[in-house]
Structure formats: C-alpha cells, structure tokens
Design a protein around this motif. Structure first.
Motif, PDB file in Angstrom:
ATOM      1  N   VAL A  25      65.244  52.062 -11.775  1.00  0.00           N
ATOM      2  CA  VAL A  25      66.102  52.944 -12.563  1.00  0.00           C
ATOM      3  C   VAL A  25      66.272  52.405 -13.987  1.00  0.00           C
ATOM      4  O   VAL A  25      66.152  53.146 -14.966  1.00  0.00           O
ATOM      5  CB  VAL A  25      67.477  53.137 -11.882  1.00  0.00           C
ATOM      6  CG1 VAL A  25      68.488  53.780 -12.817  1.00  0.00           C
ATOM      7  CG2 VAL A  25      67.321  53.981 -10.624  1.00  0.00           C
ATOM      8  N   ARG A  26      66.525  51.124 -14.113  1.00  0.00           N
ATOM      9  CA  ARG A  26      66.743  50.545 -15.446  1.00  0.00           C
ATOM     10  C   ARG A  26      65.486  50.587 -16.304  1.00  0.00           C
ATOM     11  O   ARG A  26      65.545  50.886 -17.500  1.00  0.00           O
ATOM     12  CB  ARG A  26      67.252  49.116 -15.335  1.00  0.00           C
ATOM     13  CG  ARG A  26      68.690  49.056 -14.868  1.00  0.00           C
ATOM     14  CD  ARG A  26      69.192  47.645 -14.848  1.00  0.00           C
ATOM     15  NE  ARG A  26      70.528  47.585 -14.295  1.00  0.00           N
ATOM     16  CZ  ARG A  26      71.411  46.681 -14.643  1.00  0.00           C
ATOM     17  NH1 ARG A  26      71.109  45.750 -15.532  1.00  0.00           N
ATOM     18  NH2 ARG A  26      72.599  46.676 -14.095  1.00  0.00           N
ATOM     19  N   LEU A  27      64.342  50.280 -15.696  1.00  0.00           N
ATOM     20  CA  LEU A  27      63.098  50.348 -16.461  1.00  0.00           C
ATOM     21  C   LEU A  27      62.780  51.787 -16.858  1.00  0.00           C
ATOM     22  O   LEU A  27      62.313  52.048 -17.971  1.00  0.00           O
ATOM     23  CB  LEU A  27      61.947  49.729 -15.670  1.00  0.00           C
ATOM     24  CG  LEU A  27      62.016  48.217 -15.497  1.00  0.00           C
ATOM     25  CD1 LEU A  27      60.932  47.744 -14.535  1.00  0.00           C
ATOM     26  CD2 LEU A  27      61.906  47.500 -16.833  1.00  0.00           C
TER      27      LEU A  27
ATOM     28  N   ALA B 127      64.595  56.173 -22.996  1.00  0.00           N
ATOM     29  CA  ALA B 127      65.252  55.925 -24.290  1.00  0.00           C
ATOM     30  C   ALA B 127      64.223  55.668 -25.383  1.00  0.00           C
ATOM     31  O   ALA B 127      64.374  56.153 -26.508  1.00  0.00           O
ATOM     32  CB  ALA B 127      66.217  54.748 -24.177  1.00  0.00           C
ATOM     33  N   ARG B 128      63.182  54.944 -25.064  1.00  0.00           N
ATOM     34  CA  ARG B 128      62.107  54.701 -26.045  1.00  0.00           C
ATOM     35  C   ARG B 128      61.376  55.998 -26.399  1.00  0.00           C
ATOM     36  O   ARG B 128      60.989  56.209 -27.537  1.00  0.00           O
ATOM     37  CB  ARG B 128      61.112  53.687 -25.511  1.00  0.00           C
ATOM     38  CG  ARG B 128      61.628  52.271 -25.510  1.00  0.00           C
ATOM     39  CD  ARG B 128      60.593  51.322 -24.953  1.00  0.00           C
ATOM     40  NE  ARG B 128      61.046  49.945 -24.995  1.00  0.00           N
ATOM     41  CZ  ARG B 128      60.437  48.942 -24.386  1.00  0.00           C
ATOM     42  NH1 ARG B 128      59.326  49.162 -23.687  1.00  0.00           N
ATOM     43  NH2 ARG B 128      60.916  47.725 -24.473  1.00  0.00           N
ATOM     44  N   ALA B 129      61.188  56.856 -25.393  1.00  0.00           N
ATOM     45  CA  ALA B 129      60.425  58.087 -25.607  1.00  0.00           C
ATOM     46  C   ALA B 129      61.200  59.126 -26.413  1.00  0.00           C
ATOM     47  O   ALA B 129      60.611  59.827 -27.247  1.00  0.00           O
ATOM     48  CB  ALA B 129      60.002  58.688 -24.260  1.00  0.00           C
TER      49      ALA B 129
ATOM     50  N   LYS C 287      73.325  60.591 -25.328  1.00  0.00           N
ATOM     51  CA  LYS C 287      74.074  61.837 -25.161  1.00  0.00           C
ATOM     52  C   LYS C 287      73.812  62.509 -23.812  1.00  0.00           C
ATOM     53  O   LYS C 287      74.542  63.421 -23.427  1.00  0.00           O
ATOM     54  CB  LYS C 287      73.738  62.804 -26.299  1.00  0.00           C
ATOM     55  CG  LYS C 287      74.253  62.314 -27.641  1.00  0.00           C
ATOM     56  CD  LYS C 287      73.817  63.219 -28.768  1.00  0.00           C
ATOM     57  CE  LYS C 287      74.278  62.628 -30.097  1.00  0.00           C
ATOM     58  NZ  LYS C 287      73.740  63.342 -31.243  1.00  0.00           N
ATOM     59  N   LEU C 288      72.784  62.060 -23.098  1.00  0.00           N
ATOM     60  CA  LEU C 288      72.459  62.648 -21.797  1.00  0.00           C
ATOM     61  C   LEU C 288      73.429  62.155 -20.732  1.00  0.00           C
ATOM     62  O   LEU C 288      73.866  61.003 -20.757  1.00  0.00           O
ATOM     63  CB  LEU C 288      71.039  62.267 -21.366  1.00  0.00           C
ATOM     64  CG  LEU C 288      69.878  62.779 -22.212  1.00  0.00           C
ATOM     65  CD1 LEU C 288      68.564  62.194 -21.698  1.00  0.00           C
ATOM     66  CD2 LEU C 288      69.824  64.300 -22.202  1.00  0.00           C
ATOM     67  N   SER C 289      73.742  63.025 -19.780  1.00  0.00           N
ATOM     68  CA  SER C 289      74.544  62.592 -18.624  1.00  0.00           C
ATOM     69  C   SER C 289      73.643  61.796 -17.688  1.00  0.00           C
ATOM     70  O   SER C 289      72.410  61.830 -17.793  1.00  0.00           O
ATOM     71  CB  SER C 289      75.103  63.812 -17.889  1.00  0.00           C
ATOM     72  OG  SER C 289      74.052  64.512 -17.244  1.00  0.00           O
ATOM     73  N   GLU C 290      74.259  61.115 -16.734  1.00  0.00           N
ATOM     74  CA  GLU C 290      73.492  60.347 -15.753  1.00  0.00           C
ATOM     75  C   GLU C 290      72.553  61.269 -14.971  1.00  0.00           C
ATOM     76  O   GLU C 290      71.396  60.922 -14.720  1.00  0.00           O
ATOM     77  CB  GLU C 290      74.434  59.617 -14.797  1.00  0.00           C
ATOM     78  CG  GLU C 290      73.729  58.729 -13.796  1.00  0.00           C
ATOM     79  CD  GLU C 290      73.029  57.530 -14.420  1.00  0.00           C
ATOM     80  OE1 GLU C 290      72.085  57.014 -13.773  1.00  0.00           O
ATOM     81  OE2 GLU C 290      73.395  57.099 -15.529  1.00  0.00           O
TER      82      GLU C 290
ATOM     83  N   ARG D  12      65.085  63.393 -15.735  1.00  0.00           N
ATOM     84  CA  ARG D  12      63.987  63.189 -16.685  1.00  0.00           C
ATOM     85  C   ARG D  12      63.187  61.917 -16.414  1.00  0.00           C
ATOM     86  O   ARG D  12      62.146  61.717 -17.046  1.00  0.00           O
ATOM     87  CB  ARG D  12      64.534  63.174 -18.110  1.00  0.00           C
ATOM     88  CG  ARG D  12      65.102  64.560 -18.484  1.00  0.00           C
ATOM     89  CD  ARG D  12      65.678  64.610 -19.840  1.00  0.00           C
ATOM     90  NE  ARG D  12      64.627  64.603 -20.862  1.00  0.00           N
ATOM     91  CZ  ARG D  12      64.854  64.801 -22.148  1.00  0.00           C
ATOM     92  NH1 ARG D  12      66.075  65.037 -22.576  1.00  0.00           N
ATOM     93  NH2 ARG D  12      63.872  64.765 -23.014  1.00  0.00           N
ATOM     94  N   THR D  13      63.663  61.073 -15.503  1.00  0.00           N
ATOM     95  CA  THR D  13      62.955  59.817 -15.241  1.00  0.00           C
ATOM     96  C   THR D  13      62.260  59.784 -13.875  1.00  0.00           C
ATOM     97  O   THR D  13      61.731  58.746 -13.485  1.00  0.00           O
ATOM     98  CB  THR D  13      63.921  58.605 -15.331  1.00  0.00           C
ATOM     99  OG1 THR D  13      64.964  58.771 -14.374  1.00  0.00           O
ATOM    100  CG2 THR D  13      64.478  58.434 -16.728  1.00  0.00           C
ATOM    101  N   VAL D  14      62.223  60.904 -13.193  1.00  0.00           N
ATOM    102  CA  VAL D  14      61.650  60.945 -11.837  1.00  0.00           C
ATOM    103  C   VAL D  14      60.236  60.361 -11.807  1.00  0.00           C
ATOM    104  O   VAL D  14      59.918  59.527 -10.951  1.00  0.00           O
ATOM    105  CB  VAL D  14      61.665  62.387 -11.274  1.00  0.00           C
ATOM    106  CG1 VAL D  14      60.874  62.487  -9.985  1.00  0.00           C
ATOM    107  CG2 VAL D  14      63.090  62.849 -11.065  1.00  0.00           C
TER     108      VAL D  14
END
Length: 154
Positions: free
Chosen positions: A98-100, A106-108, A116-119, A125-127
């Motif tokens: 999850v952290r990676l 965040a880099r992208a 500003k995104l919620s959890e 978006r990280t699936v």
C-alpha cells in the motif's frame, strides 16, 4: 461472575487473551498505554487461574514483567501463536504494498493532487500497483527491494 469452562474451553480462552494482549502490545500510542496495560493485566490474571486449573504446564511467572505468561516452548506450538505470526506477516506485506503504491501514485499525479484524494480514491487508483507489488513480494519477498540513496547523501 463465575464461568464454568471445559479444559478445552479454558485452553482456548488462554490462547484468545494471549493473542489479544500480543496484538495490543504493538499499539505504541501514549493514549493506549492504559488499555494495553489492562489487556496485559487481564491476560496475567486469566493465566494465573488457568495455571491452577489444569494448565500448569503451559503457564509460568515472568519475574521481569511481574506477570504470568504462556511458556515460550509451549507457545510456539499453539494456534494463537500461528495466528499472531500470520497477522504480523500479512500486515507487513500489505502495508508495504500500500505504501509503495501510494508513493507511486503521488509521483505520477503530483503530491498536491494526491494529498487531496480520499483514502478510498487512492486505493481505487492504486489497484494495479498494489497487485504488481503483491505478485513481486509473493514470488521473491524482499530479494529485489533496494534503497537508492540520492547522490550526496551517502
């Protein structure tokens, strides 16, 4: 209050309170100290009673902590120890993925947009990243994980 437990139920109760106390001990927030202590004290009380009720070969008194505990050699073969180790292992890999993935997102998209995104929006978006990391870690563990130190930092 009085409880009547079979030998097996008492053994299960000992495992349950020991598992709960072990998990609670990971909470390092100062605000949790009293509740962690309450878990540990209840565990000790139940273990003391269990030691006098047929589980004496499971229980010992720890002079250092001044509490009763499950003997280390016995603990390794108990179900709660397996649960605890599995929990720690899965939590580690899950949190790392999850952290990676969050870092990659965040880099992208940029940190300001990411912040500003919620959890829930972040997880949605990280699936793909999380899946990729899970596959990597499942196959190779940390074998190919490296820390790249920026120039000038060592």
């Amino acid at each position: 209050m009085h409880l009547r437990l079979s030998d097996q139920e008492l053994a299960t109760l000992v495992e349950m309170v020991s598992l709960a106390a072990n998990v609670a001990s990971w909470n390092q927030k100062e605000s949790a100290n009293d509740q962690v202590t309450a878990f540990e004290n209840l565990e000790s009380k139940i273990l003391e009673k269990a030691g006098h009720s047929g589980l004496g070969d499971w229980i010992e008194f720890d002079e250092e902590t001044q509490r009763f505990r499950v003997k280390a050699d016995k603990e390794e073969g108990l179900f709660y120890h397996e649960c605890y180790e599995e929990f720690r292992n899965e939590s580690f890999w899950d949190e790392l993925a999850v952290r990676l993935s969050d870092r990659d997102l965040a880099r992208a998209i940029g940190f300001d947009v990411w912040e500003k995104l919620s959890e829930e929006e972040r997880r949605a978006r990280t699936v793909a990243w999380e899946k990729r990391y899970w596959e990597e870690f499942s196959k190779r563990g940390v074998e190919r994980v490296v820390v790249v130190t920026p120039p000038g930092e060592g």
